[in-house]
Scaffold this motif. Structure first.
Motif, PDB file in Angstrom:
ATOM      1  N   SER A  87       0.906  -1.291   0.000  1.00  0.00           N
ATOM      2  CA  SER A  87      -0.121  -0.137   0.013  1.00  0.00           C
ATOM      3  C   SER A  87       0.777   1.175   0.112  1.00  0.00           C
ATOM      4  O   SER A  87       0.191   2.384  -0.112  1.00  0.00           O
ATOM      5  N   GLY A  88       2.076   1.096   0.160  1.00  0.00           N
ATOM      6  CA  GLY A  88       3.076   2.408   0.164  1.00  0.00           C
ATOM      7  C   GLY A  88       2.930   2.806   1.410  1.00  0.00           C
ATOM      8  O   GLY A  88       4.104   2.553   2.531  1.00  0.00           O
ATOM      9  N   PHE A  89       1.946   3.693   1.774  1.00  0.00           N
ATOM     10  CA  PHE A  89       2.047   4.378   3.260  1.00  0.00           C
ATOM     11  C   PHE A  89       1.285   3.286   4.124  1.00  0.00           C
ATOM     12  O   PHE A  89       0.500   2.389   3.502  1.00  0.00           O
ATOM     13  N   LEU A  90       1.626   3.310   5.379  1.00  0.00           N
ATOM     14  CA  LEU A  90       0.891   2.062   6.303  1.00  0.00           C
ATOM     15  C   LEU A  90      -0.563   2.012   6.223  1.00  0.00           C
ATOM     16  O   LEU A  90      -1.103   3.300   6.376  1.00  0.00           O
ATOM     17  N   ASP A  91      -1.054   1.068   6.408  1.00  0.00           N
ATOM     18  CA  ASP A  91      -2.503   0.895   5.948  1.00  0.00           C
ATOM     19  C   ASP A  91      -3.220   1.408   7.236  1.00  0.00           C
ATOM     20  O   ASP A  91      -4.712   1.431   7.230  1.00  0.00           O
ATOM     21  N   ASP A  96      -7.893   9.540   3.690  1.00  0.00           N
ATOM     22  CA  ASP A  96      -7.809  11.082   3.867  1.00  0.00           C
ATOM     23  C   ASP A  96      -6.715  11.673   4.278  1.00  0.00           C
ATOM     24  O   ASP A  96      -6.168  12.794   4.155  1.00  0.00           O
ATOM     25  N   GLN A  97      -6.114  10.995   5.345  1.00  0.00           N
ATOM     26  CA  GLN A  97      -4.827  11.430   6.108  1.00  0.00           C
ATOM     27  C   GLN A  97      -3.627  11.570   5.221  1.00  0.00           C
ATOM     28  O   GLN A  97      -2.903  12.397   5.383  1.00  0.00           O
ATOM     29  N   VAL A  98      -3.478  10.472   4.022  1.00  0.00           N
ATOM     30  CA  VAL A  98      -2.159  10.491   3.449  1.00  0.00           C
ATOM     31  C   VAL A  98      -2.526  11.057   1.939  1.00  0.00           C
ATOM     32  O   VAL A  98      -1.521  11.119   1.132  1.00  0.00           O
ATOM     33  N   SER A  99      -3.706  11.425   1.702  1.00  0.00           N
ATOM     34  CA  SER A  99      -4.037  12.005   0.212  1.00  0.00           C
ATOM     35  C   SER A  99      -3.142  13.288   0.251  1.00  0.00           C
ATOM     36  O   SER A  99      -3.333  14.235   0.832  1.00  0.00           O
ATOM     37  N   GLY A 100      -2.602  13.411  -1.111  1.00  0.00           N
ATOM     38  CA  GLY A 100      -1.837  14.536  -1.239  1.00  0.00           C
ATOM     39  C   GLY A 100      -0.407  14.659  -0.888  1.00  0.00           C
ATOM     40  O   GLY A 100       0.312  15.551  -1.080  1.00  0.00           O
ATOM     41  N   VAL A 294      -2.512  -9.757  14.669  1.00  0.00           N
ATOM     42  CA  VAL A 294      -2.800  -8.349  14.731  1.00  0.00           C
ATOM     43  C   VAL A 294      -2.090  -7.759  13.476  1.00  0.00           C
ATOM     44  O   VAL A 294      -1.073  -8.463  12.836  1.00  0.00           O
ATOM     45  N   ASP A 295      -2.368  -6.688  12.817  1.00  0.00           N
ATOM     46  CA  ASP A 295      -1.680  -6.066  11.786  1.00  0.00           C
ATOM     47  C   ASP A 295      -0.383  -5.572  12.025  1.00  0.00           C
ATOM     48  O   ASP A 295      -0.053  -4.646  12.992  1.00  0.00           O
ATOM     49  N   TYR A 305       1.776   7.974  18.348  1.00  0.00           N
ATOM     50  CA  TYR A 305       0.585   8.211  19.063  1.00  0.00           C
ATOM     51  C   TYR A 305      -0.591   7.732  18.385  1.00  0.00           C
ATOM     52  O   TYR A 305      -1.637   7.234  18.919  1.00  0.00           O
ATOM     53  N   THR A 306      -0.787   8.087  16.779  1.00  0.00           N
ATOM     54  CA  THR A 306      -1.898   7.705  16.076  1.00  0.00           C
ATOM     55  C   THR A 306      -2.120   6.164  16.213  1.00  0.00           C
ATOM     56  O   THR A 306      -3.213   5.664  16.601  1.00  0.00           O
ATOM     57  N   ALA A 307      -0.860   5.387  15.920  1.00  0.00           N
ATOM     58  CA  ALA A 307      -0.952   4.051  16.090  1.00  0.00           C
ATOM     59  C   ALA A 307      -1.323   3.529  17.552  1.00  0.00           C
ATOM     60  O   ALA A 307      -1.803   2.621  17.520  1.00  0.00           O
ATOM     61  N   ALA A 308      -0.780   4.083  18.435  1.00  0.00           N
ATOM     62  CA  ALA A 308      -0.859   3.636  19.832  1.00  0.00           C
ATOM     63  C   ALA A 308      -2.346   3.624  20.319  1.00  0.00           C
ATOM     64  O   ALA A 308      -2.723   2.754  21.117  1.00  0.00           O
TER      65      ALA A 308
END
Length: 321
Positions: A87-91, A96-100, A294-295, A305-308
């Motif tokens: 996926s390139g950036f982590l899934d 929306d977060q990674v667009s652009g 788990v992923d 922190y977003t992942a956490a």
């Protein structure tokens, strides 16, 4: 070690980029419409003090932790490297977060010409990843490096927040995380019950032995913040990071609960044969229904922190089943 042709080409290309940028800068200074210099502040980094814009407008991040930090603090980078995933950036990051965000190459080998083309005013990375490229990166933009990644993620986040001019936002993030961990601990029956629940994290890695994670890594800090117990095997982890085993010794990973992830191909990482084998099936965690896939991108690679926050939700859901 001799320098490979590709390495020499990268250096030459990077020097060319730096020269082009310098010429561009000279030309812009002669322009009557040139913007006044932005106000700056100094960030203490592993490479020394670095002067950065108070409010960076065009940030490039070169690793997953830095991407998580920026997005957590409400800053969308103009460029980022991609992880070694389809996926390139982590899934775990939404579209929306990674667009652009412009992809500037693979994490360990960023395309410095692509970075320069984005005209960043700040670059975030770590010495362990790109210390050998520091001179080339600083020729492009102020570059803030932490020493390492993984285990010191909380301290690194504070450096990122300082560089991004988001220290006040960082306080809100850490406060929210502390409150969330307390909620999860309470949901598990309180501190004493959480401490009495021993948890292991197992990672199947293509091209390597199976890793039983120790106490000196990203996921271990989250388990510790919740107050969960860790089996004695984790104390044997090399440098506190992981204790590596073959499928024939996977029973050493047994615990009250076992989480596991896979990096790479399931067969090549030995995940398929191990989980299908007798040693795995005879573990008490398996028999008690306390084994949870788990992923890997979320639990191991995100490092922020977003992942956490997402991991905490999964911990609570799985351990209270």
């Amino acid at each position: 070690m001799t320098t490979s042709p590709s390495r020499r080409g990268l250096v030459a290309g990077s020097l060319a980029v730096a020269t082009a940028l310098a010429l561009t800068a000279c030309g812009s200074s002669d322009s009557p419409d040139a913007a006044p210099p932005a106000s700056t502040h100094t960030v203490k980094t592993v490479m020394g003090d670095v002067s950065v814009p108070d409010v960076p407008k065009r940030v490039v991040v070169l690793d997953t932790a830095e991407l998580d930090s920026a997005l957590t603090l409400g800053v969308k980078p103009v460029g980022a490297t991609h992880a070694d995933v389809e996926s390139g950036f982590l899934d775990y990051l939404s579209e929306d977060q990674v667009s652009g965000i412009e992809d500037v190459g693979e994490m360990m080998t960023p395309n410095l010409e692509a970075v320069a083309a984005l005209k960043p005013d700040l670059i975030l990375t770590s010495k362990i990843r790109h210390g050998d490229k520091y001179a080339e990166l600083t020729a492009i933009a102020p570059t803030v490096m932490t020493e390492n990644t993984g285990y010191p993620w909380k301290a690194n986040f504070q450096v990122h927040a300082d560089a991004l001019g988001r220290k006040a936002d960082a306080k809100k993030v850490t406060a929210a995380y502390a409150a969330h961990t307390a909620e999860v601990t309470e949901a598990l029956g309180g501190a004493a019950k959480a401490a009495a629940t021993e948890v292991n994290m197992v990672r199947f890695v293509e091209g390597a032995d199976i890793r039983i994670y120790g106490k000196q890594n990203y996921i271990a800090t989250i388990l510790a913040d919740v107050g969960l117990g860790r089996p004695a095997i984790t104390d044997k982890a090399k440098d506190g990071f992981s204790y590596d085993v073959s499928p024939e010794k996977i029973d050493l990973a047994d615990a009250d609960a076992v989480f596991h992830s896979t990096y790479g191909d399931a067969k090549k990482s030995k995940q398929t044969q191990t989980v299908g084998g007798g040693l795995w099936k005879n573990m008490s965690a398996v028999k008690n229904g306390k084994v949870f896939p788990v992923d890997d991108q979320l639990w191991i690679q995100g490092i922020g922190y977003t992942a956490a926050e997402k991991i905490l939700d999964e911990l609570r859901a799985d351990l209270t089943k």
